[in-house]
Design a protein around this motif. Structure first.
Motif, PDB file in Angstrom:
ATOM      1  N   LYS A  68       0.873  -1.271  -0.037  1.00 49.01           N
ATOM      2  CA  LYS A  68      -0.352   0.370   0.229  1.00 49.01           C
ATOM      3  C   LYS A  68       0.252   1.736  -0.050  1.00 49.01           C
ATOM      4  O   LYS A  68       0.593   2.264  -1.105  1.00 49.01           O
TER       5      LYS A  68
ATOM      6  N   PRO B 139       1.445   7.013  -0.445  1.00 49.93           N
ATOM      7  CA  PRO B 139       0.304   5.808  -1.120  1.00 49.93           C
ATOM      8  C   PRO B 139       0.543   5.857  -2.905  1.00 49.93           C
ATOM      9  O   PRO B 139       0.850   6.428  -3.646  1.00 49.93           O
TER      10      PRO B 139
ATOM     11  N   ILE C 248      -6.229   3.729   4.440  1.00 52.11           N
ATOM     12  CA  ILE C 248      -4.981   4.503   3.420  1.00 52.11           C
ATOM     13  C   ILE C 248      -4.119   6.002   4.600  1.00 52.11           C
ATOM     14  O   ILE C 248      -3.074   5.911   4.941  1.00 52.11           O
TER      15      ILE C 248
ATOM     16  N   ARG D  57      -2.899   4.184   7.782  1.00 52.08           N
ATOM     17  CA  ARG D  57      -2.049   3.877   6.830  1.00 52.08           C
ATOM     18  C   ARG D  57      -0.351   3.812   7.263  1.00 52.08           C
ATOM     19  O   ARG D  57       0.788   3.936   7.438  1.00 52.08           O
TER      20      ARG D  57
END
Length: 148
Positions: free
Chosen positions: A57, A76, A95, A98
């Motif tokens: 990712k 990303p 995301i 993350r």
């Protein structure tokens, strides 16, 4: 964005101007769009980078113009309309988390146990020069406040 446009922006970033002026000039020259960016070329391995972390990712690599002993960009791998934080939608929730968690992992990997700074520039006044959301992980020295 054409290769020539990308090259001219990179040249501006690496110009003889002071780091602060170069960043401001690059941000003012940048055109907000959803077009491919230099980060897309880095993701596709068309432009070399010093990768420090990668998963399915996100990609983290060293900044070519570091503002501290440790300066890493975390992006990303799929932009999905996320050209800047102000463009985030609920679908970007995962995301975004993350990216921040990756910043924590990379900070630990880089030995930034005494602290670090996470920066997201957004829009021209925020000095954003690449319209692909990215996090700056900065550390290895004492940060100052206010930041800018």
């Amino acid at each position: 964005m054409s290769d020539e446009s990308i090259s001219s922006r990179l040249a501006l970033l690496n110009s003889h101007l002071s780091p602060m002026a170069s960043e401001k000039e690059a941000a003012l020259a940048a055109v907000p769009s959803d077009s491919p960016t230099i980060f897309d070329k880095i993701i596709n391995k068309e432009i070399p980078s010093k990768v420090v972390y990668e998963d399915d990712k996100v990609l983290a690599f060293r900044d070519i113009s570091p503002q501290a002993p440790t300066h890493i960009l975390i992006i990303p791998k799929v932009k999905d309309g996320l050209t800047g934080l102000s463009k985030a939608e609920e679908r970007h929730f995962e995301i975004l988390g993350r990216l921040l968690y990756t910043a924590k992992l990379v900070a630990k990997q880089e030995g930034l146990d005494d602290g670090f700074r996470v920066v997201i520039n957004d829009g021209p006044n925020g000095c954003q020069s690449v319209y692909h959301l990215h996090i700056h992980l900065i550390g290895g020295r004492q940060m100052n406040w206010p930041p800018g």
